[in-house]
Design a protein around this motif. Structure first.
Motif, PDB file in Angstrom:
ATOM      1  N   ASN A  84      -5.572  11.471   0.025  1.00  0.00           N
ATOM      2  CA  ASN A  84      -6.746  10.599  -0.014  1.00  0.00           C
ATOM      3  C   ASN A  84      -6.402   9.187   0.449  1.00  0.00           C
ATOM      4  O   ASN A  84      -7.209   8.518   1.100  1.00  0.00           O
ATOM      5  CB  ASN A  84      -7.302  10.542  -1.443  1.00  0.00           C
ATOM      6  CG  ASN A  84      -7.973  11.852  -1.836  1.00  0.00           C
ATOM      7  OD1 ASN A  84      -8.545  12.531  -0.993  1.00  0.00           O
ATOM      8  ND2 ASN A  84      -7.895  12.198  -3.121  1.00  0.00           N
ATOM      9  N   LYS A  85      -5.193   8.715   0.111  1.00  0.00           N
ATOM     10  CA  LYS A  85      -4.766   7.376   0.533  1.00  0.00           C
ATOM     11  C   LYS A  85      -4.686   7.317   2.050  1.00  0.00           C
ATOM     12  O   LYS A  85      -5.115   6.329   2.657  1.00  0.00           O
ATOM     13  CB  LYS A  85      -3.395   7.048  -0.071  1.00  0.00           C
ATOM     14  CG  LYS A  85      -2.792   5.762   0.435  1.00  0.00           C
ATOM     15  CD  LYS A  85      -1.463   5.472  -0.214  1.00  0.00           C
ATOM     16  CE  LYS A  85      -0.427   6.496   0.209  1.00  0.00           C
ATOM     17  NZ  LYS A  85      -0.158   6.419   1.659  1.00  0.00           N
ATOM     18  N   TYR A  88      -5.598   3.565  -6.355  1.00  0.00           N
ATOM     19  CA  TYR A  88      -6.208   4.894  -6.394  1.00  0.00           C
ATOM     20  C   TYR A  88      -5.666   5.611  -7.616  1.00  0.00           C
ATOM     21  O   TYR A  88      -4.454   5.788  -7.750  1.00  0.00           O
ATOM     22  CB  TYR A  88      -5.844   5.711  -5.153  1.00  0.00           C
ATOM     23  CG  TYR A  88      -6.525   5.295  -3.876  1.00  0.00           C
ATOM     24  CD1 TYR A  88      -7.907   5.354  -3.738  1.00  0.00           C
ATOM     25  CD2 TYR A  88      -5.763   4.875  -2.786  1.00  0.00           C
ATOM     26  CE1 TYR A  88      -8.518   4.994  -2.549  1.00  0.00           C
ATOM     27  CE2 TYR A  88      -6.371   4.512  -1.591  1.00  0.00           C
ATOM     28  CZ  TYR A  88      -7.752   4.574  -1.476  1.00  0.00           C
ATOM     29  OH  TYR A  88      -8.349   4.218  -0.304  1.00  0.00           O
ATOM     30  N   GLN A 129      -3.616   0.724  -3.363  1.00  0.00           N
ATOM     31  CA  GLN A 129      -4.445   0.717  -2.162  1.00  0.00           C
ATOM     32  C   GLN A 129      -4.204  -0.578  -1.386  1.00  0.00           C
ATOM     33  O   GLN A 129      -3.892  -0.554  -0.200  1.00  0.00           O
ATOM     34  CB  GLN A 129      -5.931   0.829  -2.529  1.00  0.00           C
ATOM     35  CG  GLN A 129      -6.869   0.807  -1.320  1.00  0.00           C
ATOM     36  CD  GLN A 129      -8.330   0.794  -1.724  1.00  0.00           C
ATOM     37  OE1 GLN A 129      -8.648   0.595  -2.897  1.00  0.00           O
ATOM     38  NE2 GLN A 129      -9.207   0.986  -0.770  1.00  0.00           N
ATOM     39  N   LYS A 130      -4.321  -1.715  -2.088  1.00  0.00           N
ATOM     40  CA  LYS A 130      -4.048  -3.007  -1.461  1.00  0.00           C
ATOM     41  C   LYS A 130      -3.991  -4.079  -2.541  1.00  0.00           C
ATOM     42  O   LYS A 130      -4.501  -3.900  -3.653  1.00  0.00           O
ATOM     43  CB  LYS A 130      -5.141  -3.361  -0.441  1.00  0.00           C
ATOM     44  CG  LYS A 130      -6.532  -3.487  -1.038  1.00  0.00           C
ATOM     45  CD  LYS A 130      -7.564  -3.828   0.034  1.00  0.00           C
ATOM     46  CE  LYS A 130      -8.968  -3.900  -0.579  1.00  0.00           C
ATOM     47  NZ  LYS A 130      -9.984  -4.231   0.437  1.00  0.00           N
ATOM     48  N   SER A 155     -11.199   4.419  -6.823  1.00  0.00           N
ATOM     49  CA  SER A 155     -10.541   3.150  -6.520  1.00  0.00           C
ATOM     50  C   SER A 155     -10.913   2.143  -7.602  1.00  0.00           C
ATOM     51  O   SER A 155     -12.085   1.944  -7.903  1.00  0.00           O
ATOM     52  CB  SER A 155     -10.988   2.643  -5.145  1.00  0.00           C
ATOM     53  OG  SER A 155     -10.386   1.393  -4.866  1.00  0.00           O
ATOM     54  N   PRO A 170       0.824  -1.207   0.000  1.00  0.00           N
ATOM     55  CA  PRO A 170       0.000   0.000   0.000  1.00  0.00           C
ATOM     56  C   PRO A 170       0.858   1.258   0.000  1.00  0.00           C
ATOM     57  O   PRO A 170       1.827   1.363   0.744  1.00  0.00           O
ATOM     58  CB  PRO A 170      -0.814  -0.135   1.291  1.00  0.00           C
ATOM     59  CG  PRO A 170      -0.938  -1.612   1.488  1.00  0.00           C
ATOM     60  CD  PRO A 170       0.394  -2.174   1.030  1.00  0.00           C
ATOM     61  N   SER A 182      -4.776   8.858  -9.559  1.00  0.00           N
ATOM     62  CA  SER A 182      -4.398  10.147  -8.995  1.00  0.00           C
ATOM     63  C   SER A 182      -4.657  11.335  -9.907  1.00  0.00           C
ATOM     64  O   SER A 182      -4.484  12.463  -9.508  1.00  0.00           O
ATOM     65  CB  SER A 182      -2.908  10.126  -8.632  1.00  0.00           C
ATOM     66  OG  SER A 182      -2.138   9.848  -9.780  1.00  0.00           O
ATOM     67  N   THR A 201     -11.124  11.042  -6.090  1.00  0.00           N
ATOM     68  CA  THR A 201     -10.405   9.787  -5.972  1.00  0.00           C
ATOM     69  C   THR A 201     -11.272   8.637  -6.461  1.00  0.00           C
ATOM     70  O   THR A 201     -12.439   8.528  -6.114  1.00  0.00           O
ATOM     71  CB  THR A 201     -10.005   9.541  -4.509  1.00  0.00           C
ATOM     72  OG1 THR A 201      -9.168  10.599  -4.086  1.00  0.00           O
ATOM     73  CG2 THR A 201      -9.266   8.219  -4.368  1.00  0.00           C
ATOM     74  N   SER A 208      -7.924   6.652   4.012  1.00  0.00           N
ATOM     75  CA  SER A 208      -8.575   5.336   3.973  1.00  0.00           C
ATOM     76  C   SER A 208      -8.211   4.492   5.188  1.00  0.00           C
ATOM     77  O   SER A 208      -7.268   4.754   5.878  1.00  0.00           O
ATOM     78  CB  SER A 208      -8.156   4.596   2.705  1.00  0.00           C
ATOM     79  OG  SER A 208      -6.766   4.358   2.717  1.00  0.00           O
ATOM     80  N   SER A 252      -3.424  12.771  -4.088  1.00  0.00           N
ATOM     81  CA  SER A 252      -3.571  11.316  -4.079  1.00  0.00           C
ATOM     82  C   SER A 252      -3.075  10.735  -2.763  1.00  0.00           C
ATOM     83  O   SER A 252      -3.696   9.865  -2.171  1.00  0.00           O
ATOM     84  CB  SER A 252      -2.816  10.707  -5.254  1.00  0.00           C
ATOM     85  OG  SER A 252      -2.852   9.312  -5.194  1.00  0.00           O
ATOM     86  N   SER A 308      -5.766  -3.388  -6.084  1.00  0.00           N
ATOM     87  CA  SER A 308      -6.682  -2.258  -5.988  1.00  0.00           C
ATOM     88  C   SER A 308      -5.853  -0.986  -5.925  1.00  0.00           C
ATOM     89  O   SER A 308      -4.904  -0.885  -5.136  1.00  0.00           O
ATOM     90  CB  SER A 308      -7.553  -2.375  -4.725  1.00  0.00           C
ATOM     91  OG  SER A 308      -8.388  -1.238  -4.588  1.00  0.00           O
TER      92      SER A 308
END
Length: 198
Positions: free
Chosen positions: A194-195, A163, A152-153, A172, A133, A165, A170, A198, A191, A161
């Protein structure tokens, strides 16, 4: 004996402890792995260059070639005085000597790599760098090709997954892992912000 098994037997005699030496790795100059491997072989040094078949399509034709599984790396069992470095200099970047424990661990890993190499002869096998991540990436295939993003993951070994940018908001998105690659460019601050939310 089938070729695959015969080759495996030959490498089994290489991928083992050798008296007076330890397994270590050499880093090559760009796209010089095979030349470095051949230079080590010419000095009768037990060495290993894992390879996989890469298939590309150009002008509606499909081309296949064998490429190093780990770009820039050649593995060998030797010692500081066990090779003539002058004969390696044209393709060599650096020699990485390991402790006895680390060398034993490397050999164990190389035996596992060899199993993947054999598997790749019958099935598609790909090697990707770990994407944790927050890793900055670029999408290289599909509708979002060219977009910069942040991981993201990992969903599983085949899906990631991310994001995106470059959008005003945002988004996903889940993509096949081979649709993205690491990117050293710094993604925009929005970006990252926003990450972190989460």
């Amino acid at each position: 004996m089938p070729d695959a098994l015969k080759n495996d037997d030959e490498l089994s005699n290489v991928l083992c402890p050798h008296d007076g030496t330890l397994w270590m790795y050499f880093t090559s100059r760009p796209r010089q792995e095979k030349k470095l491997y051949q230079a080590l072989l010419s000095q009768a040094i037990p060495c290993y260059l894992p390879q996989v078949k890469k298939t590309t399509e150009y002008a509606h034709r499909v081309y296949s070639r064998m490429v190093p599984m780990f770009s820039g790396y050649v593995f060998a069992s030797t010692c500081p005085q066990g090779f003539d470095i002058v004969k390696l200099n044209s393709s060599l970047l650096k020699v990485h000597f390991l402790s006895e424990a680390a060398a034993a661990e490397l050999l164990h890993d190389l035996k596992t790599v060899r199993k993947y190499e054999i598997l790749a002869k019958e099935h598609k096998v790909a090697v990707y760098p770990p994407m944790t991540p927050g890793t900055a990436i670029q999408v290289t295939k599909g509708y979002f090709k060219g977009e910069y993003a942040v991981v993201q993951k990992m969903i599983n070994h085949e899906t990631v997954s991310i994001y995106l940018s470059s959008l005003q908001m945002t988004l996903s998105v889940e993509l096949p892992v081979d649709f993205v690659e690491r990117n050293c460019q710094i993604v925009n601050a929005r970006s990252r912000k926003n990450k972190n939310r989460s």
